[in-house]
Design an enzyme around this catalytic site. Structure first.
Site, PDB file in Angstrom:
ATOM      1  N   GLY B  53     -28.767  46.376 -23.640  1.00 47.96           N
ATOM      2  CA  GLY B  53     -29.841  46.832 -22.754  1.00 47.96           C
ATOM      3  C   GLY B  53     -29.695  46.342 -21.322  1.00 47.96           C
ATOM      4  O   GLY B  53     -30.523  46.618 -20.478  1.00 47.96           O
ATOM      5  N   CYS B  54     -28.611  45.593 -21.048  1.00 47.67           N
ATOM      6  CA  CYS B  54     -28.380  45.160 -19.671  1.00 47.67           C
ATOM      7  C   CYS B  54     -27.388  46.107 -19.017  1.00 47.67           C
ATOM      8  O   CYS B  54     -26.391  46.483 -19.622  1.00 47.67           O
ATOM      9  CB  CYS B  54     -27.795  43.761 -19.630  1.00 47.67           C
ATOM     10  SG  CYS B  54     -28.949  42.519 -20.180  1.00 47.67           S
ATOM     11  N   GLN B  55     -27.660  46.452 -17.777  1.00 51.78           N
ATOM     12  CA  GLN B  55     -26.742  47.323 -17.045  1.00 51.78           C
ATOM     13  C   GLN B  55     -25.441  46.562 -16.764  1.00 51.78           C
ATOM     14  O   GLN B  55     -24.353  47.105 -16.859  1.00 51.78           O
ATOM     15  CB  GLN B  55     -27.400  47.753 -15.738  1.00 51.78           C
ATOM     16  CG  GLN B  55     -26.893  49.073 -15.237  1.00 51.78           C
ATOM     17  CD  GLN B  55     -27.497  49.407 -13.886  1.00 51.78           C
ATOM     18  OE1 GLN B  55     -27.966  48.554 -13.142  1.00 51.78           O
ATOM     19  NE2 GLN B  55     -27.456  50.679 -13.553  1.00 51.78           N
ATOM     20  N   SER B  56     -25.579  45.277 -16.416  1.00 54.21           N
ATOM     21  CA  SER B  56     -24.417  44.418 -16.238  1.00 54.21           C
ATOM     22  C   SER B  56     -24.068  43.807 -17.589  1.00 54.21           C
ATOM     23  O   SER B  56     -24.852  43.874 -18.521  1.00 54.21           O
ATOM     24  CB  SER B  56     -24.729  43.293 -15.264  1.00 54.21           C
ATOM     25  OG  SER B  56     -25.459  43.776 -14.180  1.00 54.21           O
TER      26      SER B  56
END
Lengths: 403, 143
Positions: B53-56
């Site tokens: 769920g993290c873009q990074s």
């Protein structure tokens, strides 16, 4: 010469601060800002003229229909279509490509036929073709791209064959800014007996564009990238091509007579305009085109090109900047990475200084794979951007790299 | 004596208040906090340790020693690394119950929503959720 201050005056959104700095909006390839006259037209439509089109006999229906069809006529002249019936309103570039992929694909593609796209296509010009090719047992071929970001035309020539039914190519790459030789691509495709679709989303507002000169069979673009409202786009098609393919969706104006046994379809352009369109947005698209026409494409291009060159040269001179794509023919878009800073951090740090750029894969993941990168930072210019903004952007990039 | 969770949150709020809502200084400060996070061994930088769920990319690993949860993390971007370093500063070496019972109010108080933007704050929420899940797993360990 254009009067940049007079232009900027027309865009209310530009006159604000972001994070304590004057907004510098360099995300124009994603969507452009809207001049006051477009906003006014949209409000005026909903305030005074809101009505459904092509059916009613009352005054409001007349006004709405007239506004809607006026935009069509203006757009036909804008891209130099032979007749306004060749302009179909869509939701946008993506819907236009899906329409052609489905309508053309269903009626014209057979097992073993080939469709050619390129490695620099946006997902919108990849996935619709993948879907229809899979359904029809057709083969999707991809023109490779050089490290500089140019199409390998020799490879394209080799890929063309009597099996090629469609060549669907982007005019200006949204990631690299590459301007593709669409006239040549079209000529070669036609010699092989194939049809051509051009994705003009990133070119139609910036470069001179004449569909009859390119001689493409289809061409698509969106209003929101050329100072117009969201939710509206254009599919241009030559009359013969549009007449040869079936409707995409059923219902509304696309119908002439409906009986349970058989339905006959309306003529173009209505055959492809099922349901109630985004009328207000189409009406408000007209002043956006008028805005471009008043300035003139050559003047717009000259100004944007100046910004582009200054940004390119400036970035090249900053140590630690890697440019992604350096094609000989490019327009209005620079993609870059910084050696010491992740692209997301770069985007956030620029935003902290009021500069809006895009970060990520720009919906061109296969291209990112080709370059072996996760994404890029992309600055893209519009006519309301200034040399001072480019200099401030360069100074900001330098600050990030030298920290 | 290790400071209480809320004491650390107050510390962070105090530090951020010195930045006077200047976005650039705030981001640089977050990045600087990240740079002080102990390096995560390469062997832990694998798909299964990535916070979803993290873009990074954020790698988060945990351990359980003497009744305390140990967190280690790294990220491919400096801002995200700074964000998770704050969570580690607050929650590292605490009993699972302490972690589960705590409320992270510093996020709102330092204007984090504005700092990190919606896409990143979703990622930030995923980091918080993942750390709480680890705490929950250790709490329920059979004795």
């Amino acid at each position: 010469m254009i009067d940049i201050n007079a232009i900027r005056e027309q865009f209310p959104v530009l006159h604000q601060e972001v994070n304590g700095h004057p907004l510098v909006y360099f995300d124009n390839a994603a969507t452009s800002q809207k001049p006051q006259r477009v906003i006014d037209a949209l409000l005026h439509y909903y305030r005074f003229d809101n009505s459904n089109i092509h059916r009613g006999v009352h005054t409001l229906a007349d006004r709405a229909t007239e506004g809607f069809e006026d935009t069509r006529k203006l757009l036909a002249r804008f891209i130099n279509a032979a007749e306004s019936e060749e302009v179909i309103f869509t939701k946008g570039t993506t819907e236009g490509i899906n329409l052609v992929a489905q309508s053309f694909g269903r009626s014209m593609l057979r097992q073993g036929d080939e469709v050619i796209i390129s490695a620099m296509e946006h997902h919108s010009n990849i996935v619709p073709w993948q879907m229809i090719c899979q359904e029809k047992g057709a083969v999707l071929k991809v023109i490779p791209v050089s490290p500089e970001g140019e199409l390998l035309m020799d490879e394209y020539a080799r890929q063309l064959s009597p099996k090629t039914r469609m060549v669907s190519i982007v005019h200006v790459s949204n990631t690299l800014g590459t301007v593709n030789p669409v006239k040549k691509i079209t000529e070669m495709a036609h010699e092989a007996g194939a049809k051509v679709l051009i994705d003009a989303a990133q070119s139609v507002g910036h470069l001179p564009l004449d569909v009859q000169e390119i001689d493409c069979d289809f061409l698509v673009f969106s209003a929101h990238k050329i100072y117009g409202p969201t939710g509206v786009g254009v599919l241009y098609g030559k009359r013969a091509e549009l007449e040869a393919i079936p409707p995409y969706q059923g219902g509304g104006s696309m119908i002439r007579d409906v009986h349970f046994e058989k339905t006959t379809y309306n003529d173009i352009p209505y055959k492809f305009e099922a349901g109630t369109p985004t009328i207000g947005e189409v009406v408000a698209f007209k002043p956006a085109i008028e805005f471009i026409n008043e300035l003139g494409k050559p003047a717009i291009h000259a100004h944007e090109d100046q910004l582009f060159r200054r940004a390119m040269e400036g970035l090249k001179a900053i140590p630690g900047v890697q440019l992604v794509g350096t094609p000989a023919e490019a327009s209005g878009i620079v993609s870059f990475l910084l050696e010491n800073t992740h692209l997301f951090d770069t985007g956030m740090l620029l935003d902290a200084r009021g500069i809006a750029v895009r970060t990520g894969h720009h919906c061109t993941q296969p291209l990112m794979e080709l370059y072996g990168i996760e994404g890029t930072c992309r600055a893209s210019f519009a006519v309301y951007n200034t040399v001072e903004e480019v200099d401030y952007f360069l100074e900001s990039v330098e600050k990030i790299t030298s920290r | 004596m290790k400071p209480e969770i809320n004491e650390i949150q107050e510390e962070i709020i105090e530090e951020f208040s010195l930045l006077e809502n200047d976005m650039e200084s705030t981001i640089f400060y977050i990045m600087e906090m990240g740079s002080k996070l102990p390096p995560l061994e390469e062997k832990y930088k694998v798909e299964e340790n990535i916070v979803k769920g993290c873009q990074s990319k954020v790698w988060l690993v945990s351990g359980f020693e003497n009744g305390k949860v140990i967190f280690k993390a790294d990220s491919n971007t400096e801002i995200t690394k700074g964000l998770i370093s704050m969570l580690i500063r607050i929650w590292n070496e605490r009993a699972p119950e302490e972690i589960l019972d705590s409320e992270l109010y510093f996020v709102e108080r330092i204007g984090m929503r504005k700092v990190v933007g919606s896409q990143r704050s979703n990622g930030f929420a995923s980091m918080i959720r993942q750390m709480k899940l680890y705490a929950l797993a250790y709490k329920n360990l059979p004795v």
